[in-house]
Every structure is written in C-alpha cells, then in structure tokens.
Design a protein around this motif. Structure first.
Motif, mmCIF file in Angstrom:
data_model
loop_
_atom_site.group_PDB
_atom_site.id
_atom_site.type_symbol
_atom_site.label_atom_id
_atom_site.label_comp_id
_atom_site.label_asym_id
_atom_site.label_seq_id
_atom_site.Cartn_x
_atom_site.Cartn_y
_atom_site.Cartn_z
ATOM 1 N N VAL A 152 -39.841 -7.624 9.277
ATOM 2 C CA VAL A 152 -39.716 -6.740 8.117
ATOM 3 C C VAL A 152 -39.168 -5.391 8.563
ATOM 4 O O VAL A 152 -38.256 -4.827 7.935
ATOM 5 C CB VAL A 152 -41.069 -6.571 7.408
ATOM 6 N N ALA A 153 -39.703 -4.851 9.668
ATOM 7 C CA ALA A 153 -39.225 -3.574 10.185
ATOM 8 C C ALA A 153 -37.745 -3.649 10.555
ATOM 9 O O ALA A 153 -36.963 -2.742 10.233
ATOM 10 C CB ALA A 153 -40.061 -3.151 11.388
ATOM 11 N N GLU A 154 -37.348 -4.728 11.223
ATOM 12 C CA GLU A 154 -35.951 -4.889 11.620
ATOM 13 C C GLU A 154 -35.025 -4.891 10.405
ATOM 14 O O GLU A 154 -33.994 -4.199 10.381
ATOM 15 C CB GLU A 154 -35.769 -6.206 12.385
ATOM 16 N N ARG A 155 -35.389 -5.653 9.398
ATOM 17 C CA ARG A 155 -34.512 -5.784 8.231
ATOM 18 C C ARG A 155 -34.494 -4.535 7.366
ATOM 19 O O ARG A 155 -33.454 -4.176 6.798
ATOM 20 C CB ARG A 155 -34.922 -7.017 7.413
ATOM 21 N N MET A 156 -35.631 -3.844 7.278
ATOM 22 C CA MET A 156 -35.649 -2.586 6.535
ATOM 23 C C MET A 156 -34.806 -1.529 7.244
ATOM 24 O O MET A 156 -34.106 -0.733 6.599
ATOM 25 C CB MET A 156 -37.085 -2.109 6.346
ATOM 26 N N LEU A 157 -34.848 -1.508 8.567
ATOM 27 C CA LEU A 157 -34.008 -0.568 9.322
ATOM 28 C C LEU A 157 -32.528 -0.884 9.142
ATOM 29 O O LEU A 157 -31.689 0.025 9.095
ATOM 30 C CB LEU A 157 -34.380 -0.610 10.799
ATOM 31 N N GLU A 158 -32.205 -2.163 9.012
ATOM 32 C CA GLU A 158 -30.809 -2.561 8.790
ATOM 33 C C GLU A 158 -30.323 -2.143 7.399
ATOM 34 O O GLU A 158 -29.207 -1.641 7.250
ATOM 35 C CB GLU A 158 -30.675 -4.074 8.930
ATOM 36 N N GLU A 159 -31.164 -2.342 6.394
ATOM 37 C CA GLU A 159 -30.731 -2.116 5.013
ATOM 38 C C GLU A 159 -30.991 -0.700 4.502
ATOM 39 O O GLU A 159 -30.247 -0.207 3.643
ATOM 40 C CB GLU A 159 -31.418 -3.131 4.085
ATOM 41 N N VAL A 164 -36.118 4.618 5.745
ATOM 42 C CA VAL A 164 -37.103 4.350 6.791
ATOM 43 C C VAL A 164 -37.304 5.586 7.654
ATOM 44 O O VAL A 164 -38.445 5.958 7.976
ATOM 45 C CB VAL A 164 -36.663 3.146 7.655
ATOM 46 N N LYS A 165 -36.219 6.257 7.999
ATOM 47 C CA LYS A 165 -36.321 7.479 8.802
ATOM 48 C C LYS A 165 -37.146 8.537 8.083
ATOM 49 O O LYS A 165 -38.011 9.190 8.687
ATOM 50 C CB LYS A 165 -34.924 8.021 9.100
ATOM 51 N N GLU A 166 -36.919 8.691 6.782
ATOM 52 C CA GLU A 166 -37.663 9.690 6.005
ATOM 53 C C GLU A 166 -39.149 9.337 5.938
ATOM 54 O O GLU A 166 -40.012 10.209 6.085
ATOM 55 C CB GLU A 166 -37.074 9.796 4.598
ATOM 56 N N MET A 167 -39.455 8.066 5.727
ATOM 57 C CA MET A 167 -40.862 7.654 5.669
ATOM 58 C C MET A 167 -41.537 7.807 7.028
ATOM 59 O O MET A 167 -42.707 8.164 7.112
ATOM 60 C CB MET A 167 -40.962 6.205 5.168
ATOM 61 N N GLU A 168 -40.795 7.528 8.103
ATOM 62 C CA GLU A 168 -41.341 7.713 9.455
ATOM 63 C C GLU A 168 -41.642 9.180 9.709
ATOM 64 O O GLU A 168 -42.680 9.538 10.268
ATOM 65 C CB GLU A 168 -40.330 7.202 10.496
ATOM 66 N N GLU A 169 -40.731 10.055 9.316
ATOM 67 C CA GLU A 169 -40.872 11.481 9.613
ATOM 68 C C GLU A 169 -41.915 12.162 8.741
ATOM 69 O O GLU A 169 -42.708 12.979 9.220
ATOM 70 C CB GLU A 169 -39.519 12.180 9.455
ATOM 71 N N LYS A 170 -41.940 11.828 7.459
ATOM 72 C CA LYS A 170 -42.867 12.490 6.538
ATOM 73 C C LYS A 170 -44.266 11.887 6.584
ATOM 74 O O LYS A 170 -45.251 12.575 6.308
ATOM 75 C CB LYS A 170 -42.331 12.412 5.101
ATOM 76 N N GLY A 171 -44.367 10.590 6.891
ATOM 77 C CA GLY A 171 -45.654 9.913 6.826
ATOM 78 C C GLY A 171 -45.983 9.507 5.399
ATOM 79 O O GLY A 171 -45.295 9.882 4.447
ATOM 80 N N LEU A 172 -47.056 8.734 5.256
ATOM 81 C CA LEU A 172 -47.430 8.150 3.972
ATOM 82 C C LEU A 172 -48.824 8.593 3.533
ATOM 83 O O LEU A 172 -49.675 8.903 4.357
ATOM 84 C CB LEU A 172 -47.389 6.625 4.073
ATOM 85 N N ARG A 173 -49.026 8.569 2.238
ATOM 86 C CA ARG A 173 -50.330 8.893 1.643
ATOM 87 C C ARG A 173 -50.672 7.787 0.657
ATOM 88 O O ARG A 173 -49.844 7.356 -0.141
ATOM 89 C CB ARG A 173 -50.260 10.233 0.918
ATOM 90 N N TYR A 174 -51.925 7.324 0.719
ATOM 91 C CA TYR A 174 -52.379 6.252 -0.166
ATOM 92 C C TYR A 174 -53.613 6.717 -0.936
ATOM 93 O O TYR A 174 -54.428 7.501 -0.424
ATOM 94 C CB TYR A 174 -52.785 5.010 0.630
ATOM 95 N N THR A 175 -53.768 6.206 -2.149
ATOM 96 C CA THR A 175 -55.018 6.399 -2.885
ATOM 97 C C THR A 175 -55.461 5.052 -3.448
ATOM 98 O O THR A 175 -54.633 4.187 -3.745
ATOM 99 C CB THR A 175 -54.872 7.390 -4.057
ATOM 100 N N PHE A 176 -56.771 4.907 -3.566
ATOM 101 C CA PHE A 176 -57.330 3.727 -4.217
ATOM 102 C C PHE A 176 -58.593 4.129 -4.946
ATOM 103 O O PHE A 176 -59.428 4.848 -4.401
ATOM 104 C CB PHE A 176 -57.650 2.622 -3.203
ATOM 105 N N THR A 177 -58.744 3.672 -6.184
ATOM 106 C CA THR A 177 -59.915 4.009 -6.996
ATOM 107 C C THR A 177 -60.811 2.787 -7.136
ATOM 108 O O THR A 177 -60.354 1.724 -7.588
ATOM 109 C CB THR A 177 -59.498 4.525 -8.380
#
Length: 321
Positions: A152-159, A164-177
C-alpha cells in the motif's frame, strides 16, 4: 531446519498470493495423518519456536490447517506454547473474554464489513502478532482478508507522492467517540467504561492518557478520544526496511463517530484517501475458513479486516506483544 518437515509439511490454500517471492499465507499441515492431534502440534511448535517466528516475519502470515484444534482451551495452549507476552485489547470493537488469553473477535453484526487495520495501530504499544482460531466457519462470506502494508505504501507513493509527503511531514490526528455503555449492534460499539475498565471519568482519563490519547466528555455521556500527532508510515526491524502503511486514515476518515485529519486539524485530500481504499482492496489476500484453522498474522506487516458473513460464524482471537 529439516526436522520440522518430518512433522509438518508446507501446503497450499485457495487465495494464496506470491508477494515479493513469498507465499502469503504460508500454509502448514500435518505431515502424516496420525499427527492431527493437539499434543503433536504443541510438541512440534515448542521445539521449533525460533523457526516458526522467523517464518512468520518472512511470510507475514501463517495458516495452521488440519491439526484438529477443537476448543478455546486448546487454542490457548497453542498460543502459550510460544511464550509471547499477552497484550490486552484496547479499541472500539465489542469483545468477550472466553478463556485465559482468548477473546471473541469483533462481536459487531456479521452483516457489516470490518475495515482493514493494523490491530491497535493508534495505541503507544500495539501487538506484534494477532492470532485467530476458527471455531465455527461461516456458510458464506466471513473471510478475514489481509493486506501487505508495504505494498500500500509503495503504490500510494507512486500515485500520490506529494500527498504522502505532506501527510508524512504534518502527521495525522484521529478522533473517536465512544458511548458510555457497550452497543453490540455496532462493530465499533464498545463503550468507554468497558474499554477503560472503570465508570469513573477521572480514572478513565488517566488510563487514556497513559495510552497516548486525550479525552473530551460529551453532553450525552459519551467520550471523545483524540490521538495525535501520529505517523503515516513506520519501518520495523527485520522486515527488509519496508515502509509500512501504518495508519487508519481510510477506516476513520469522515465516518459517523470518527475522523482522520492532518495533525493541525485540516482535511486530508479526499481523492488520495478514496484511492487508498481501492488500493488496499486490490492488494487483499483471503482464504475460506475451515473449522480448527489457526491464522497467525504479523501485525506490523499486515492490515486485516472481516468480510460480511451469513451466520453462524465464530472466530476467537489472542493478541501478543
């Protein structure tokens, strides 16, 4: 090592795929008909622990088939043979304790698809191994598909290299209720009281913080958990330096009780998230459950889920550090 092949043979199953030169899952069966008993299996596994763990990392999944494992108690014996430390499940899935280290898998409605995920991917300490045993195979559907995360990582980096670079650099935030009490009508219906083993809000917050999450209390008594920043991918030792797609953006993005965003709260690119879901499905591997099957998953290398199923279906699970 040669000795193990006197006891166990490498087999095949419908649905296997060859990924980067390795069969996934590796299928192990009794070498002789009289060896389909639990004592023979336990003895063989006990004598070949290092070999088995090496093969699990190599193939990412191992399916034990034909060993006549008949009960949760026998399944627990198989799990404990390896000496791997137990790790308690933390997450939204409703589950019931069965015996020692054995629990039910997600008890949400069989009609629902459980989306692909690394088990406890958002918690500070997640399991390295997820082990499933089939007690009652479903008459139709109910497969446990899994996906090599590095693909999945390989193909997302290809497409989507820029996304992917932006998500790697900024990081992710999740919420769940989570509601206060369990709701078994939902595959994500585990209440916060059950999840944190307390009805005391202050204690629940303390336990949540220890797992790396913050909490916000809702007017209806629900608890909103907030996790972040989290990384998009991870690289784990011994797995060919592969970059694993170690996140749950597709499973949580824009859902009724959850969200996945950039760490600063801004929205993820919709087209990349949508395409990621398609790639994950395209890379999926699955087989038909048979009674007594035991499936070992390398949780650091595979996402897994559950297909909708006709009843009855009963699969039990153990998670190991």
């Amino acid at each position: 090592m040669e000795s193990i092949y006197e006891e166990i043979k490498v087999g095949k199953c419908v649905g296997q795929k060859t990924i980067d030169g390795e069969e996934i899952p590796m299928v192990l069966q009794p070498a002789k008909s009289h060896q389909d008993d639990i004592s023979s299996l336990l003895s063989t596994l006990r004598d070949n622990k290092e070999w088995f763990e090496k093969e699990l990392v190599k193939h990412s999944a191992i399916l034990l088939r034909g060993f006549n494992v008949q009960s949760a108690e026998e399944f627990n014996e198989v799990v404990e043979t390896f000496g791997w430390d137990d790790i308690r499940y933390v997450g939204p899935a409703p589950r019931t304790h069965i015996h020692k280290r054995i629990w039910t898998a997600n008890e949400g409605p069989l009609s629902e698809f459980i989306y692909y995920h690394h088990e406890m991917v958002l918690i500070k300490e997640c399991p390295t191994k997820v082990i499933l045993w089939c007690d009652v195979p479903p008459p139709e559907g109910g497969e446990t598909p899994f996906v090599p995360s590095f693909r999945v990582a390989e193909r997302m980096l290809e497409e989507f290299p820029e996304a992917v670079k932006e998500m790697e650099e900024k990081g992710l935030r999740y919420t769940f209720t989570a509601l206060s009490k369990n709701d078994t009508a939902s595959m994500r219906g585990r209440g916060w009281e059950d999840a944190f083993l307390t009805s005391d809000r202050a204690e629940a917050e303390k336990r949540a913080n220890a797992l790396g999450m913050d909490m916000e209390w809702q007017p209806n008594g629900a608890a909103k958990t907030i996790l972040g920043p989290r990384s998009l991918t991870r690289v784990f030792p011994g797995r060919k330096e592969r970059k694993m797609w170690f996140n749950t953006i597709v499973g949580m993005h824009g859902k009724e009780f959850s969200s996945a965003t950039f760490a600063d709260g801004s929205e993820l690119p919709e087209n990349a998230v949508k395409r990621c879901g398609e790639i994950i499905e395209e890379e999926s591997i699955q087989f038909k459950w048979q009674k007594g099957d035991i499936l070992f998953l390398d949780n650091l290398a595979l996402l897994h889920g559950r297909r909708p199923s006709l009843p009855p279906r009963r699969v039990l699970v153990a998670t190991c550090k």
